[in-house]
Design a protein around this motif. Structure first.
Motif, short mmCIF file in Angstrom:
data_model
loop_
_atom_site.label_atom_id
_atom_site.label_comp_id
_atom_site.label_asym_id
_atom_site.label_seq_id
_atom_site.Cartn_x
_atom_site.Cartn_y
_atom_site.Cartn_z
N ARG A 56 0.83 -1.20 0.00
CA ARG A 56 0.00 0.00 0.00
C ARG A 56 0.87 1.26 0.00
NH1 ARG A 56 -2.79 -1.08 4.24
NH2 ARG A 56 -1.55 0.15 5.67
N ILE A 57 1.90 1.26 0.81
CA ILE A 57 2.81 2.42 0.87
C ILE A 57 3.50 2.63 -0.46
CG2 ILE A 57 4.95 3.26 1.92
CD1 ILE A 57 3.96 1.94 4.54
N GLU A 58 3.97 1.54 -1.07
CA GLU A 58 4.64 1.67 -2.37
C GLU A 58 3.68 2.18 -3.44
OE1 GLU A 58 6.29 -2.19 -3.13
OE2 GLU A 58 7.90 -1.93 -1.69
N THR A 59 2.42 1.75 -3.40
CA THR A 59 1.43 2.21 -4.37
C THR A 59 1.14 3.69 -4.17
OG1 THR A 59 0.43 0.02 -4.43
CG2 THR A 59 -0.91 1.83 -5.23
N GLU A 60 1.00 4.12 -2.92
CA GLU A 60 0.75 5.55 -2.64
C GLU A 60 1.91 6.40 -3.14
OE1 GLU A 60 0.07 5.77 1.55
OE2 GLU A 60 -1.96 4.92 1.40
N ARG A 61 3.14 5.95 -2.94
CA ARG A 61 4.31 6.70 -3.43
C ARG A 61 4.28 6.83 -4.94
NH1 ARG A 61 8.63 3.78 -0.03
NH2 ARG A 61 8.38 4.90 1.89
N ALA A 62 3.99 5.71 -5.61
CA ALA A 62 3.96 5.72 -7.07
C ALA A 62 2.87 6.65 -7.59
CB ALA A 62 3.73 4.30 -7.59
N LEU A 63 1.70 6.66 -6.94
CA LEU A 63 0.63 7.57 -7.35
C LEU A 63 1.02 9.02 -7.15
CD1 LEU A 63 -2.51 5.66 -6.06
CD2 LEU A 63 -1.87 6.10 -8.44
N ARG A 64 1.63 9.34 -6.00
CA ARG A 64 2.06 10.71 -5.74
C ARG A 64 3.09 11.17 -6.76
NH1 ARG A 64 3.59 9.70 -0.31
NH2 ARG A 64 1.68 9.14 0.70
N GLN A 65 4.03 10.29 -7.11
CA GLN A 65 5.05 10.66 -8.08
C GLN A 65 4.44 10.87 -9.47
OE1 GLN A 65 7.99 7.55 -7.81
NE2 GLN A 65 8.98 8.45 -6.00
N SER A 66 3.45 10.03 -9.82
CA SER A 66 2.84 10.19 -11.14
C SER A 66 2.02 11.49 -11.22
CB SER A 66 1.98 8.99 -11.50
OG SER A 66 0.84 8.93 -10.65
N VAL A 67 1.36 11.85 -10.12
CA VAL A 67 0.58 13.10 -10.10
C VAL A 67 1.53 14.29 -10.10
CG1 VAL A 67 -0.97 14.48 -8.67
CG2 VAL A 67 -1.44 12.05 -9.01
N ALA A 68 2.60 14.22 -9.34
CA ALA A 68 3.54 15.34 -9.25
C ALA A 68 4.28 15.52 -10.58
CB ALA A 68 4.54 15.10 -8.13
N GLY A 69 4.43 14.49 -11.35
CA GLY A 69 5.16 14.58 -12.61
C GLY A 69 4.33 15.07 -13.76
N ARG A 70 3.02 15.25 -13.56
CA ARG A 70 2.16 15.74 -14.66
C ARG A 70 2.41 17.22 -14.92
NH1 ARG A 70 -3.86 13.36 -13.70
NH2 ARG A 70 -3.46 11.29 -14.54
N PRO A 71 2.29 17.60 -16.18
CA PRO A 71 2.46 19.06 -16.51
C PRO A 71 1.27 19.88 -16.10
CG PRO A 71 2.31 17.74 -18.54
CD PRO A 71 2.20 16.80 -17.35
#
Length: 71
Positions: A56-71
């Protein structure tokens, strides 16, 4: 007078059990098989909960990184 023939003495080597092995042996003497099974099941549940929490923690990190990386 002849000396008695010398026979090699038998040497027994037994491995010293590990702490875990000794603990399980004591556990099997003290507890019925039902209690052992319940304890084993409880421990497996703890390990599975830890694995799910890590996922769950790894999934949350991946989601945060994908949202933060959007233009």
């Amino acid at each position: 007078m002849q000396a008695a023939p010398v026979r090699p003495t038998a040497v027994r080597a037994t491995a010293i059990p590990s702490f875990t092995t000794a603990l399980r042996a004591v556990e099997s003497l003290l507890m019925s098989s039902g209690q052992r099974t319940a304890r084993r099941n409880a421990w497996n549940s703890v390990l599975e909960d830890r694995r799910r929490a890590k996922d769950r923690i790894e999934t949350e990190r991946a989601l945060r990184q994908s949202v933060a990386g959007r233009p």
